[in-house]
Design an enzyme around this catalytic site. Structure first.
Site, PDB file in Angstrom:
ATOM      1  N   ARG A   1     -27.653 -21.364  22.869  1.00 51.58           N
ATOM      2  CA  ARG A   1     -28.696 -22.358  22.582  1.00 51.58           C
ATOM      3  C   ARG A   1     -28.987 -23.187  23.828  1.00 51.58           C
ATOM      4  O   ARG A   1     -30.139 -23.417  24.193  1.00 51.58           O
ATOM      5  CB  ARG A   1     -28.234 -23.312  21.476  1.00 51.58           C
ATOM      6  CG  ARG A   1     -28.216 -22.742  20.094  1.00 51.58           C
ATOM      7  CD  ARG A   1     -27.738 -23.785  19.106  1.00 51.58           C
ATOM      8  NE  ARG A   1     -26.286 -23.972  19.144  1.00 51.58           N
ATOM      9  CZ  ARG A   1     -25.665 -25.085  18.749  1.00 51.58           C
ATOM     10  NH1 ARG A   1     -26.362 -26.131  18.340  1.00 51.58           N
ATOM     11  NH2 ARG A   1     -24.355 -25.170  18.771  1.00 51.58           N
TER      12      ARG A   1
ATOM     13  N   TYR B   1     -24.501 -11.074  23.599  1.00 50.10           N
ATOM     14  CA  TYR B   1     -25.457 -11.520  22.590  1.00 50.10           C
ATOM     15  C   TYR B   1     -26.845 -10.967  22.902  1.00 50.10           C
ATOM     16  O   TYR B   1     -27.172 -10.700  24.063  1.00 50.10           O
ATOM     17  CB  TYR B   1     -25.573 -13.053  22.583  1.00 50.10           C
ATOM     18  CG  TYR B   1     -24.309 -13.790  22.241  1.00 50.10           C
ATOM     19  CD1 TYR B   1     -24.017 -14.157  20.927  1.00 50.10           C
ATOM     20  CD2 TYR B   1     -23.407 -14.168  23.240  1.00 50.10           C
ATOM     21  CE1 TYR B   1     -22.862 -14.859  20.613  1.00 50.10           C
ATOM     22  CE2 TYR B   1     -22.247 -14.857  22.934  1.00 50.10           C
ATOM     23  CZ  TYR B   1     -21.973 -15.208  21.627  1.00 50.10           C
ATOM     24  OH  TYR B   1     -20.830 -15.897  21.320  1.00 50.10           O
TER      25      TYR B   1
ATOM     26  N   ASP C   1     -31.840 -25.018  18.336  1.00 55.57           N
ATOM     27  CA  ASP C   1     -32.185 -23.743  17.711  1.00 55.57           C
ATOM     28  C   ASP C   1     -33.259 -23.974  16.651  1.00 55.57           C
ATOM     29  O   ASP C   1     -33.717 -25.107  16.452  1.00 55.57           O
ATOM     30  CB  ASP C   1     -30.946 -23.040  17.138  1.00 55.57           C
ATOM     31  CG  ASP C   1     -30.270 -23.841  16.017  1.00 55.57           C
ATOM     32  OD1 ASP C   1     -30.918 -24.751  15.443  1.00 55.57           O
ATOM     33  OD2 ASP C   1     -29.100 -23.562  15.716  1.00 55.57           O
TER      34      ASP C   1
ATOM     35  N   ASP D   1     -22.383 -19.717  14.334  1.00 55.99           N
ATOM     36  CA  ASP D   1     -23.153 -20.603  13.468  1.00 55.99           C
ATOM     37  C   ASP D   1     -23.638 -19.836  12.238  1.00 55.99           C
ATOM     38  O   ASP D   1     -23.833 -18.618  12.300  1.00 55.99           O
ATOM     39  CB  ASP D   1     -24.359 -21.166  14.224  1.00 55.99           C
ATOM     40  CG  ASP D   1     -23.941 -22.131  15.329  1.00 55.99           C
ATOM     41  OD1 ASP D   1     -22.823 -22.674  15.241  1.00 55.99           O
ATOM     42  OD2 ASP D   1     -24.730 -22.334  16.275  1.00 55.99           O
TER      43      ASP D   1
END
Length: 308
Positions: free
Chosen positions: A181, A71, A85, A43
């Site tokens: 998310r 991550y 988010d 994103d």
């Protein structure tokens, strides 16, 4: 080396505000090469490792996409948004959250393993030919099928539980297709509160980590200095997770022509009961030949991608 001769994996550190396609477009302009592809969408607000495939390495994009990702995420508890988010509109909020370190630890670790996820409405998943984010922007919400993803590990890095809306920073290693998310939202639900992902950084794709990555500014400088080829990772390095087969000189000649390979009885024995079907194939001199698929019934290796 001319630009068109450049070949391999170019690990880029994606900046905030860029889509993955923006990064590809920028790299094309800097390198003046058309044949570039990225290996997994990030994103715009997410930074991190984005391997680009250059030249013939673009033929391996699908295999690199299958690699586990790692991550570092920040989970904020006590509010929820329509996008899951920090970029979205707040749709739910509580004034105060009361949690203990033990609750947080147990809940996060309960997500390790194979889990079911429902893709968020603000995602690129297609339903009836339309991307979910297109429908979401029109105010339309549709039913999404859950899908299985794997969380290999979760490590808590930092907790701030004294805040009205506590924050938990954690590291997660997961399979392709995992929405961090959604993981944050689901962790919040398990804790009994609305939750949102407030920050995300992709720290690795397979074995490619931040220390190997170039910023777009470094890429431009190296291109001007002529030192870019030293930073490219050989395409086959991304296939380190794939089992290998070594070929004789004669077999290598046939393989490079895209021919099927009949193996000796002893070679067949090694592959007969193998769970894997795809193999990274090399010559005796360790030259990467391509990806071949083992056909158990015909007992032969069949070409999938040949690097002649």
């Amino acid at each position: 080396m001319t630009n068109e001769a450049l070949e391999g994996i170019l690990p880029i550190w994606k900046p905030v505000g860029f889509t993955s396609h923006d990064v590809v477009a920028k790299a094309r302009r800097i390198l003046r090469i058309k044949r570039i592809g990225h290996t997994g969408t990030l994103d715009p607000q997410v930074t991190g490792v984005l391997p680009l495939c250059i030249g013939r390495a673009t033929r391996l994009v699908e295999y690199i996409q299958e690699l586990p990702k790692e991550y570092e995420a920040t989970l904020k508890i006590g509010l929820a948004t329509d996008t899951e988010d920090a970029s979205g509109q707040v749709i739910e909020q509580v004034d105060q959250v009361h949690l203990t370190e033990e609750q947080v630890r147990k809940t996060l670790h309960s997500f390790v393993g194979e889990i079911e996820q429902v893709p968020p409405m603000y995602s690129a998943v297609k339903v009836d030919g339309k991307r979910l984010y297109e429908l979401a922007r029109q105010g339309v919400e549709v039913e999404r099928k859950s899908r299985k993803v794997t969380i290999y590990s979760i490590e808590i890095l930092e907790t701030n539980l004294e805040m009205n809306h506590p924050e938990i920073r954690f590291r997660v290693r997961c399979s392709k297709g995992t929405y961090i998310r959604t993981l944050c939202v689901d962790v919040g639900k398990a804790l009994g509160y609305p939750a949102v992902m407030s920050q995300l950084v992709r720290t690795s794709t397979g074995s490619i980590g931040q220390e190997q990555c170039l910023t777009l500014e470094q890429l431009e400088l190296l291109q001007q200095q002529g030192g870019l080829s030293d930073k490219l990772i050989p395409a086959e390095t991304a296939l380190a997770h794939m089992p290998t087969v070594r070929l004789s000189e004669g077999q290598t000649r046939k393989a490079l022509l895209g021919q099927k390979l009949t193996l000796t009885p002893s070679e067949q024995t090694a592959l007969m009961d193998a769970a894997e079907l795809n193999y990274a194939v090399y010559s005796e001199s360790s030259r990467f030949v391509g990806i071949f698929q083992w056909d158990r019934d015909k007992r032969e290796l069949q070409p999938v991608k040949v690097f002649s």
